[in-house]
Design an enzyme around this catalytic site. Structure first.
Site, mmCIF file in Angstrom:
data_model
loop_
_atom_site.group_PDB
_atom_site.id
_atom_site.type_symbol
_atom_site.label_atom_id
_atom_site.label_comp_id
_atom_site.label_asym_id
_atom_site.label_seq_id
_atom_site.Cartn_x
_atom_site.Cartn_y
_atom_site.Cartn_z
ATOM 1 N N ASN A 88 4.670 -2.154 1.593
ATOM 2 C CA ASN A 88 3.613 -3.057 2.070
ATOM 3 C C ASN A 88 1.995 -2.726 2.043
ATOM 4 O O ASN A 88 1.122 -3.348 1.906
ATOM 5 C CB ASN A 88 3.765 -3.429 3.718
ATOM 6 C CG ASN A 88 2.551 -4.006 4.503
ATOM 7 O OD1 ASN A 88 2.436 -5.121 3.999
ATOM 8 N ND2 ASN A 88 1.871 -3.161 5.193
ATOM 9 N N SER A 141 2.121 -11.349 -2.884
ATOM 10 C CA SER A 141 0.774 -12.190 -2.683
ATOM 11 C C SER A 141 0.703 -13.623 -3.373
ATOM 12 O O SER A 141 1.439 -13.460 -4.466
ATOM 13 C CB SER A 141 -0.576 -11.482 -2.895
ATOM 14 O OG SER A 141 -1.507 -12.616 -2.694
ATOM 15 N N TYR A 154 -7.535 -7.743 -8.386
ATOM 16 C CA TYR A 154 -6.590 -8.017 -7.157
ATOM 17 C C TYR A 154 -5.177 -8.677 -7.747
ATOM 18 O O TYR A 154 -4.146 -8.182 -7.501
ATOM 19 C CB TYR A 154 -6.881 -8.286 -6.155
ATOM 20 C CG TYR A 154 -6.002 -8.703 -4.852
ATOM 21 C CD1 TYR A 154 -5.337 -7.450 -4.215
ATOM 22 C CD2 TYR A 154 -5.700 -9.795 -4.600
ATOM 23 C CE1 TYR A 154 -4.569 -7.659 -3.212
ATOM 24 C CE2 TYR A 154 -4.654 -9.928 -3.609
ATOM 25 C CZ TYR A 154 -4.415 -8.892 -2.789
ATOM 26 O OH TYR A 154 -3.287 -9.134 -1.726
ATOM 27 N N LYS A 158 -1.285 -7.643 -8.303
ATOM 28 C CA LYS A 158 -0.121 -8.254 -7.349
ATOM 29 C C LYS A 158 0.869 -9.064 -8.653
ATOM 30 O O LYS A 158 1.944 -9.086 -8.230
ATOM 31 C CB LYS A 158 -0.689 -9.291 -6.662
ATOM 32 C CG LYS A 158 -1.220 -8.496 -5.442
ATOM 33 C CD LYS A 158 -0.405 -7.787 -4.809
ATOM 34 C CE LYS A 158 -0.802 -7.244 -3.083
ATOM 35 N NZ LYS A 158 0.265 -6.361 -2.554
HETATM 36 P P1 NDP Z 1 -4.199 -4.549 6.349
HETATM 37 O O1 NDP Z 1 -5.759 -4.140 5.710
HETATM 38 O O2 NDP Z 1 -4.264 -5.118 7.736
HETATM 39 O O3 NDP Z 1 -3.133 -3.444 6.170
HETATM 40 C C1 NDP Z 1 -3.018 -2.562 5.144
HETATM 41 C C2 NDP Z 1 -2.232 -1.633 5.280
HETATM 42 O O4 NDP Z 1 -2.026 -0.625 4.080
HETATM 43 C C3 NDP Z 1 -2.642 -0.721 6.532
HETATM 44 O O5 NDP Z 1 -1.745 -0.258 7.157
HETATM 45 C C4 NDP Z 1 -3.389 0.584 5.607
HETATM 46 O O6 NDP Z 1 -3.144 1.508 6.255
HETATM 47 C C5 NDP Z 1 -2.347 0.437 4.460
HETATM 48 N N1 NDP Z 1 -2.749 1.195 3.156
HETATM 49 C C6 NDP Z 1 -4.009 0.943 2.463
HETATM 50 N N2 NDP Z 1 -4.049 1.843 1.556
HETATM 51 C C7 NDP Z 1 -3.303 2.674 1.704
HETATM 52 C C8 NDP Z 1 -2.887 3.845 1.013
HETATM 53 N N3 NDP Z 1 -3.363 4.439 -0.080
HETATM 54 N N4 NDP Z 1 -1.978 4.624 1.514
HETATM 55 C C9 NDP Z 1 -1.159 4.302 2.608
HETATM 56 N N5 NDP Z 1 -1.410 3.260 3.154
HETATM 57 C C10 NDP Z 1 -2.249 2.533 2.859
HETATM 58 O O7 NDP Z 1 -3.885 -5.829 5.461
HETATM 59 P P2 NDP Z 1 -2.468 -6.653 5.298
HETATM 60 O O8 NDP Z 1 -1.679 -6.425 6.511
HETATM 61 O O9 NDP Z 1 -2.918 -8.006 5.144
HETATM 62 O O10 NDP Z 1 -2.007 -6.002 3.970
HETATM 63 C C11 NDP Z 1 -0.498 -5.573 3.683
HETATM 64 C C12 NDP Z 1 0.056 -6.213 2.407
HETATM 65 O O11 NDP Z 1 -0.024 -7.539 2.383
HETATM 66 C C13 NDP Z 1 -0.975 -5.863 1.196
HETATM 67 O O12 NDP Z 1 -0.271 -5.281 0.153
HETATM 68 C C14 NDP Z 1 -1.788 -6.911 0.774
HETATM 69 O O13 NDP Z 1 -2.326 -6.956 -0.571
HETATM 70 C C15 NDP Z 1 -0.754 -8.117 1.186
HETATM 71 N N6 NDP Z 1 -1.326 -9.297 1.399
HETATM 72 C C16 NDP Z 1 -1.943 -9.864 2.221
HETATM 73 C C17 NDP Z 1 -2.586 -10.913 2.702
HETATM 74 C C18 NDP Z 1 -3.505 -11.239 3.441
HETATM 75 O O14 NDP Z 1 -4.179 -12.554 3.413
HETATM 76 N N7 NDP Z 1 -3.838 -10.571 4.530
HETATM 77 C C19 NDP Z 1 -2.129 -12.049 1.777
HETATM 78 C C20 NDP Z 1 -1.134 -11.676 0.676
HETATM 79 C C21 NDP Z 1 -0.522 -10.248 0.518
HETATM 80 P P3 NDP Z 1 -4.172 3.018 6.351
HETATM 81 O O15 NDP Z 1 -5.654 2.373 6.209
HETATM 82 O O16 NDP Z 1 -3.957 3.479 7.795
HETATM 83 O O17 NDP Z 1 -3.801 3.654 5.114
HETATM 84 C C1 8X3 Z 2 -4.228 -11.927 -0.239
HETATM 85 C C2 8X3 Z 2 -4.328 -13.481 -0.067
HETATM 86 O O1 8X3 Z 2 -5.384 -15.628 -1.381
HETATM 87 O O2 8X3 Z 2 -6.817 -13.355 -0.831
HETATM 88 O O3 8X3 Z 2 -3.240 -11.596 -1.211
HETATM 89 O O4 8X3 Z 2 -5.410 -13.283 -2.688
HETATM 90 S S1 8X3 Z 2 -5.577 -14.041 -1.292
#
Ligand code: NDP
Ligand code: 8X3
Length: 254
Positions: A88, A141, A154, A158
């Site tokens: 994730n 995503s 990005y 993905k």
């Molecule tokens: P958040 O920013 O809330 O969470 C991201 C998480 O990833 C945090 O826990 C962060 O922890 C961790 N992270 C980031 N970089 C690192 C690293 N180098 N090493 C370890 N952990 C890392 O965003 P989301 O929960 O939304 O994102 C989770 C996933 O879902 C991502 O892959 C994102 O691309 C994907 N996603 C999100 C969408 C959205 O609209 N929110 C839609 C589609 C996909 P920390 O900073 O403590 O390391």
């Molecule tokens: C996150 C959703 O629409 O910003 O992956 O790409 S979007």
């Protein structure tokens, strides 16, 4: 019978933290990994108290290949039987055309979303093979399926996750290890604050005027995939807000 174990990367916020809560409620023991140790410890305390499960908190930057290897190879023996890996951890950094893009942003996304996911997976697969079972959930995503304006790098990272999801399933189903991709549209988490480098006002605007997804919606989909019978593999699920029929189309009320 001993509890199942899930290893969730990026569990300090958003989708990862929501998935941790849902799996804890299903009596999974959890390996919680991210860079922010304080947030992980707080979540761990909450889950231990509320659900009586065990957690292993790991400060981990998935971009650091050595740290990933040492963490996974050094897992205490009772934590090595990983049933579920949720890949994730990930981010979007910036939103610009390629000619105006910040190359540090690109490196952060490529290093985290592709290389970090691979480093973790490379080290967890042998443990799953030893157990002759396992389930890898790759968080893609809608950006894995579509490309939108200024989303370039990005979206490319993905799309790579989408390809790796298929590659993993091809290679691992015979062991048998299940592989699933979950592809969300707009979920309100810290995602946009991170994308806009801490600009909360700009991030809030992303979610104005429509009902976005929340992290629990995605945790729910992950649980659906995990909880199918042994003979059923969910290859992928794309989950969008009803008001977002495509990545670049959002029906806003004002
Ligand atoms: P958040 O920013 O809330 O969470 C991201 C998480 O990833 C945090 O826990 C962060 O922890 C961790 N992270 C980031 N970089 C690192 C690293 N180098 N090493 C370890 N952990 C890392 O965003 P989301 O929960 O939304 O994102 C989770 C996933 O879902 C991502 O892959 C994102 O691309 C994907 N996603 C999100 C969408 C959205 O609209 N929110 C839609 C589609 C996909 P920390 O900073 O403590 O390391
Ligand atoms: C996150 C959703 O629409 O910003 O992956 O790409 S979007």
């Amino acid at each position: 019978m001993s509890r199942k174990i899930a290893f969730i990367t990026g569990s300090s916020s958003g989708i990862g933290a929501a998935t941790a809560k849902l799996l804890a409620s299903q009596q999974y023991n959890l390996i919680l990994a991210a860079r922010r140790l304080d947030a992980l410890k707080q979540l761990s305390n909450e889950l231990n108290t509320q659900f009586g499960i065990s957690t292993l908190v790991v400060k981990l930057d998935v971009r650091n290949r050595k740290e990933v290897e040492e963490t996974i190879l050094g897992l205490p023996v009772e934590w090595q039987k990983i049933n579920v890996l949720v890949n994730n951890a990930g981010l979007a950094s910036g939103l610009s055309s390629i000619d105006e893009g910040d190359i540090d942003d690109w490196d952060a996304m490529i290093d985290t979303n592709i290389k970090g996911l691979l480093y973790v997976t490379r080290n967890v697969i042998p443990l799953m093979k030893n157990n002759e079972s396992g389930h890898i959930i790759n968080i893609g995503s809608i950006a894995a399926k579509e490309v939108y304006a200024n989303g370039n790098i990005y979206c490319a990272t993905k799309h790579a996750v989408d390809a790796l999801n298929v590659a993993m399933r091809l290679e691992l189903s015979k062991f048998p290890i299940k592989v699933t991709a979950i592809h969300p549209g707009a979920v309100e988490t810290e995602f946009s604050v991170v994308r806009f480098h801490g600009d909360k006002e700009r991030a809030d605007k992303v979610y104005e005027g429509f009902e976005n997804l929340v992290a629990d919606d995605i945790a729910d989909a992950i649980w659906y995939a995990i909880s199918r019978p042994a003979h059923v593999n969910i290859n992928e699920l794309t989950i969008m807000p009803t008001a977002q029929p495509m990545a670049s189309v959002i029906h806003r009320k004002n």
